[in-house]
Scaffold this motif. Sequence first.
Motif, mmCIF file in Angstrom:
data_model
loop_
_atom_site.group_PDB
_atom_site.id
_atom_site.type_symbol
_atom_site.label_atom_id
_atom_site.label_comp_id
_atom_site.label_asym_id
_atom_site.label_seq_id
_atom_site.Cartn_x
_atom_site.Cartn_y
_atom_site.Cartn_z
ATOM 1 N N VAL A 144 30.191 55.659 61.635
ATOM 2 C CA VAL A 144 29.302 55.016 60.679
ATOM 3 C C VAL A 144 28.588 53.920 61.459
ATOM 4 C CG1 VAL A 144 31.048 53.401 59.789
ATOM 5 C CG2 VAL A 144 29.093 54.013 58.376
ATOM 6 N N ASN A 196 24.213 62.043 64.910
ATOM 7 C CA ASN A 196 23.642 61.136 65.900
ATOM 8 C C ASN A 196 23.967 61.653 67.293
ATOM 9 O OD1 ASN A 196 23.918 58.878 67.914
ATOM 10 N ND2 ASN A 196 22.943 57.769 66.250
ATOM 11 N N ARG A 238 27.741 61.223 60.677
ATOM 12 C CA ARG A 238 27.946 59.964 59.967
ATOM 13 C C ARG A 238 28.983 60.221 58.876
ATOM 14 N NH1 ARG A 238 24.399 55.477 59.359
ATOM 15 N NH2 ARG A 238 25.175 54.143 57.720
#
Length: 133
Positions: free
Chosen positions: A70, A107, A124
């Motif tokens: 996160v 990501n 995430r």
Amino acid sequence: MMSKKLLVAIMALVWSAQVGASTVWINSVKIEEVLMQSHDGYQAVTVRYSGADNVMLACAPTVQHKVVSVWTSGDISAFIQGWVSLLLAAQAQGLTVDIAVDSANCNTAGIWDAYGSPEGLGYRFSAVRVKAD
């Protein structure tokens, strides 16, 4: 009039199904490591786990390194700090957890290279469920 209501109801149903469709649960894993890191004004909490089969996942850092994260710009919020506490408690006790990830949010930025190639923070995560073993 009735057809407009029906059309709106169908659109709402389709939209709500798509919103929930990106959440995927990675079930019954053990927390191996919790990493907090900072780069270029972004803060990230990365969780490395063991015990799950990643066959259905498509995010390279998550598949290769079994990491989810996160991240935020600015300060880590109290909510994220709560997740860190929960994750560390589960790790310390050796408890099994389920982690919900946003499968539409992977990501792969090269600045996040703590685990080597492929770089990135992985999926995430959006929820953690601690289970009694």
